[in-house]
Design a protein around this motif. Structure first.
Motif, mmCIF file in Angstrom:
data_model
loop_
_atom_site.group_PDB
_atom_site.id
_atom_site.type_symbol
_atom_site.label_atom_id
_atom_site.label_comp_id
_atom_site.label_asym_id
_atom_site.label_seq_id
_atom_site.Cartn_x
_atom_site.Cartn_y
_atom_site.Cartn_z
ATOM 1 N N HIS A 1 36.747 29.749 40.207
ATOM 2 C CA HIS A 1 38.149 29.440 39.883
ATOM 3 C C HIS A 1 38.613 30.265 38.686
ATOM 4 C CE1 HIS A 1 39.717 26.009 42.319
ATOM 5 N NE2 HIS A 1 38.439 25.952 42.667
ATOM 6 N N PRO B 1 42.562 26.586 46.711
ATOM 7 C CA PRO B 1 42.270 25.286 47.333
ATOM 8 C C PRO B 1 41.046 25.298 48.253
ATOM 9 C CG PRO B 1 44.392 26.147 48.109
ATOM 10 C CD PRO B 1 43.853 27.113 47.108
ATOM 11 N N LYS B 2 40.600 26.483 48.626
ATOM 12 C CA LYS B 2 39.439 26.593 49.530
ATOM 13 C C LYS B 2 38.113 26.545 48.768
ATOM 14 C CE LYS B 2 42.046 28.433 53.135
ATOM 15 N NZ LYS B 2 42.870 27.292 53.345
ATOM 16 N N ILE C 1 44.676 36.389 39.285
ATOM 17 C CA ILE C 1 45.943 35.835 39.789
ATOM 18 C C ILE C 1 47.009 35.880 38.697
ATOM 19 C CG2 ILE C 1 47.092 33.711 40.520
ATOM 20 C CD1 ILE C 1 44.425 32.978 41.955
ATOM 21 N N GLU D 1 48.382 37.126 45.189
ATOM 22 C CA GLU D 1 48.141 36.710 46.579
ATOM 23 C C GLU D 1 46.818 35.963 46.740
ATOM 24 O OE1 GLU D 1 46.638 40.957 46.157
ATOM 25 O OE2 GLU D 1 48.360 39.816 45.445
ATOM 26 N N LEU D 2 45.897 36.156 45.806
ATOM 27 C CA LEU D 2 44.605 35.471 45.888
ATOM 28 C C LEU D 2 44.698 33.984 45.548
ATOM 29 C CD1 LEU D 2 42.198 38.166 44.414
ATOM 30 C CD2 LEU D 2 42.524 37.534 46.803
ATOM 31 N N ALA D 3 45.855 33.535 45.093
ATOM 32 C CA ALA D 3 46.040 32.108 44.790
ATOM 33 C C ALA D 3 45.781 31.253 46.031
ATOM 34 C CB ALA D 3 47.440 31.852 44.247
ATOM 35 N N ALA D 4 45.952 31.830 47.201
ATOM 36 C CA ALA D 4 45.706 31.098 48.448
ATOM 37 C C ALA D 4 44.245 30.675 48.574
ATOM 38 C CB ALA D 4 46.112 31.951 49.651
ATOM 39 N N LEU D 5 43.341 31.331 47.859
ATOM 40 C CA LEU D 5 41.917 30.976 47.930
ATOM 41 C C LEU D 5 41.570 29.740 47.097
ATOM 42 C CD1 LEU D 5 40.162 34.460 47.679
ATOM 43 C CD2 LEU D 5 40.466 33.043 49.700
#
Length: 112
Positions: free
Chosen positions: A67, A101-102, A74, A95-99
């Motif tokens: 994180h 929550p994963k 990010i 764009e890596l913010a999408a990772l």
């Protein structure tokens, strides 16, 4: 509420910087569940990537450090960030913010 930037121990900074470099260097990142995956299977996959036939890297580590590395790329560093000098060299990749929550439970990252 404005939180003071936290000073990260040098050992962890190196790990975070290494991860941030992977986000910069590799075109793809795959988040994989490591439930029911043995250490031997991970070692074999790493050996395959190191063999020279493929260019990639597998990261299995603390989610909190993953994180932090994601946040380093990010978010643009602020001048008052104690890690500013180290962070300013990394590209801004929102764009890596999408990772984010994963990255939970037992996961690893495969960079290719």
């Amino acid at each position: 509420l404005h939180l003071m930037p936290v000073t990260i121990p040098e050992r962890k900074k190196k790990i975070i910087a290494s991860l941030a470099e992977c986000f910069q260097k590799y075109k793809y990142v795959i988040v994989v569940s490591l439930d029911n995956v043995s250490t031997k299977q991970i070692q074999n996959a790493r050996a395959t990537l190191r063999s020279g036939k493929y260019d990639g890297r597998i990261i299995v580590g603390k989610n909190s450090l993953i994180h932090k590395a994601l946040n380093w790329v990010i978010n643009k560093p602020e001048k008052n960030d104690p890690n500013f000098e180290q962070r300013k060299g990394f590209p801004h990749m929102p764009e890596l913010a999408a990772l984010l929550p994963k990255i939970k439970l037992n996961v690893g990252l495969i960079f290719t």
